[in-house]
Design a protein around this motif. Structure first.
Motif, PDB file in Angstrom:
ATOM      1  N   TYR A   6       0.634   8.238  -0.189  1.00  0.00           N
ATOM      2  CA  TYR A   6       1.497   8.448   0.950  1.00  0.00           C
ATOM      3  C   TYR A   6      -0.181   9.289   1.683  1.00  0.00           C
ATOM      4  O   TYR A   6      -0.911   9.736   1.287  1.00  0.00           O
ATOM      5  CB  TYR A   6       2.364   9.734   0.448  1.00  0.00           C
ATOM      6  CG  TYR A   6       3.319   9.116  -0.143  1.00  0.00           C
ATOM      7  CD1 TYR A   6       4.281   9.416   0.731  1.00  0.00           C
ATOM      8  CD2 TYR A   6       3.825   9.045  -1.757  1.00  0.00           C
ATOM      9  CE1 TYR A   6       5.617   8.704   0.056  1.00  0.00           C
ATOM     10  CE2 TYR A   6       4.769   9.238  -2.407  1.00  0.00           C
ATOM     11  CZ  TYR A   6       6.287   8.422  -1.358  1.00  0.00           C
ATOM     12  OH  TYR A   6       6.901   8.360  -2.405  1.00  0.00           O
ATOM     13  N   THR A   7       0.263   8.342   2.537  1.00  0.00           N
ATOM     14  CA  THR A   7      -0.650   9.265   3.649  1.00  0.00           C
ATOM     15  C   THR A   7      -0.360  10.293   4.545  1.00  0.00           C
ATOM     16  O   THR A   7       0.646  10.530   4.400  1.00  0.00           O
ATOM     17  CB  THR A   7      -0.932   8.151   5.026  1.00  0.00           C
ATOM     18  OG1 THR A   7       0.455   7.686   6.036  1.00  0.00           O
ATOM     19  CG2 THR A   7      -1.023   6.606   4.257  1.00  0.00           C
ATOM     20  N   MET A  10       3.117   9.782   6.730  1.00  0.00           N
ATOM     21  CA  MET A  10       3.727   9.327   6.405  1.00  0.00           C
ATOM     22  C   MET A  10       4.223  11.170   5.625  1.00  0.00           C
ATOM     23  O   MET A  10       5.603  11.251   5.514  1.00  0.00           O
ATOM     24  CB  MET A  10       3.651   8.656   4.710  1.00  0.00           C
ATOM     25  CG  MET A  10       3.292   6.590   4.858  1.00  0.00           C
ATOM     26  SD  MET A  10       3.028   6.512   3.102  1.00  0.00           S
ATOM     27  CE  MET A  10       2.630   5.340   3.732  1.00  0.00           C
ATOM     28  N   LEU A  11       3.139  11.493   5.701  1.00  0.00           N
ATOM     29  CA  LEU A  11       3.620  12.988   5.087  1.00  0.00           C
ATOM     30  C   LEU A  11       4.359  14.125   5.814  1.00  0.00           C
ATOM     31  O   LEU A  11       5.455  14.803   5.718  1.00  0.00           O
ATOM     32  CB  LEU A  11       2.067  13.591   3.938  1.00  0.00           C
ATOM     33  CG  LEU A  11       2.344  12.867   2.574  1.00  0.00           C
ATOM     34  CD1 LEU A  11       0.634  13.595   2.358  1.00  0.00           C
ATOM     35  CD2 LEU A  11       3.503  13.723   1.477  1.00  0.00           C
ATOM     36  N   ILE A  40       8.338   2.798   3.791  1.00  0.00           N
ATOM     37  CA  ILE A  40       9.325   4.039   2.100  1.00  0.00           C
ATOM     38  C   ILE A  40      10.551   3.215   2.498  1.00  0.00           C
ATOM     39  O   ILE A  40      11.038   2.798   3.576  1.00  0.00           O
ATOM     40  CB  ILE A  40       8.959   5.338   3.147  1.00  0.00           C
ATOM     41  CG1 ILE A  40       7.410   5.540   3.443  1.00  0.00           C
ATOM     42  CG2 ILE A  40       9.995   6.136   2.245  1.00  0.00           C
ATOM     43  CD1 ILE A  40       7.549   7.431   4.029  1.00  0.00           C
ATOM     44  N   THR A  69       2.605  14.670  -4.887  1.00  0.00           N
ATOM     45  CA  THR A  69       2.172  14.402  -3.592  1.00  0.00           C
ATOM     46  C   THR A  69       2.832  15.208  -2.614  1.00  0.00           C
ATOM     47  O   THR A  69       2.769  16.344  -1.559  1.00  0.00           O
ATOM     48  CB  THR A  69       1.344  13.338  -2.781  1.00  0.00           C
ATOM     49  OG1 THR A  69       0.715  12.511  -4.097  1.00  0.00           O
ATOM     50  CG2 THR A  69       1.354  13.688  -1.709  1.00  0.00           C
ATOM     51  N   VAL A  70       4.418  15.222  -2.319  1.00  0.00           N
ATOM     52  CA  VAL A  70       5.327  15.752  -1.833  1.00  0.00           C
ATOM     53  C   VAL A  70       5.639  17.091  -2.231  1.00  0.00           C
ATOM     54  O   VAL A  70       5.521  17.760  -1.335  1.00  0.00           O
ATOM     55  CB  VAL A  70       6.510  14.704  -1.826  1.00  0.00           C
ATOM     56  CG1 VAL A  70       7.622  15.195  -0.550  1.00  0.00           C
ATOM     57  CG2 VAL A  70       6.324  13.049  -1.130  1.00  0.00           C
TER      58      VAL A  70
END
Length: 123
Positions: A6-7, A10-11, A40, A69-70
């Motif tokens: 995830y960049t 994106m986040l 995604i 990560t999220v």
């Protein structure tokens, strides 16, 4: 199999979309093109990522697996926008999710480390 990375963009999209939908500012469908352009899966985004913001703002356990990560990014952004009170609610949600999966005999290493990281911020 390669792991999805995830960049920051994106986040930010995950957080911003969840927040905008939660506040009834945008329809989830309005994010489809942008989500798919990032690679995604739209179905997963709509089912898990968009509601994740609401769950964390309301302290409800999400019974779906988001990436660590999220799971680290969302409380961080909530903390920066809503302060300690917002973070406490987000941690209640995340802890509920952890406990749900542990009750099913599933335990992902690192989830409780994320909780501890944020609990340290509340001291």
């Amino acid at each position: 199999m390669a792991r999805f990375v995830y960049t920051p963009e994106m986040l930010d999209l995950i957080y911003s979309a969840g927040k905008a939908v939660y506040l009834n500012e945008r329809d989830p469908e309005s994010y489809r093109e942008q989500v798919e352009a990032f690679g995604i899966n739209w179905s997963s985004f709509r089912k898990w990522f968009i509601p994740a913001f609401r769950y964390m703002r309301e302290g409800i356990a999400l019974k779906g697996n988001l990436t660590q990560t999220v799971n680290r990014y969302l409380p961080e952004r909530i903390y920066s926008e809503y302060g300690k009170e917002g973070l406490l609610i987000a941690l209640k949600s995340f802890m509920g999710t952890i406990e749900y999966y542990e009750s099913r005999g599933e335990n992902r290493l690192g989830d409780r480390v994320i909780i501890e990281y944020f609990q340290d911020k509340l001291k």
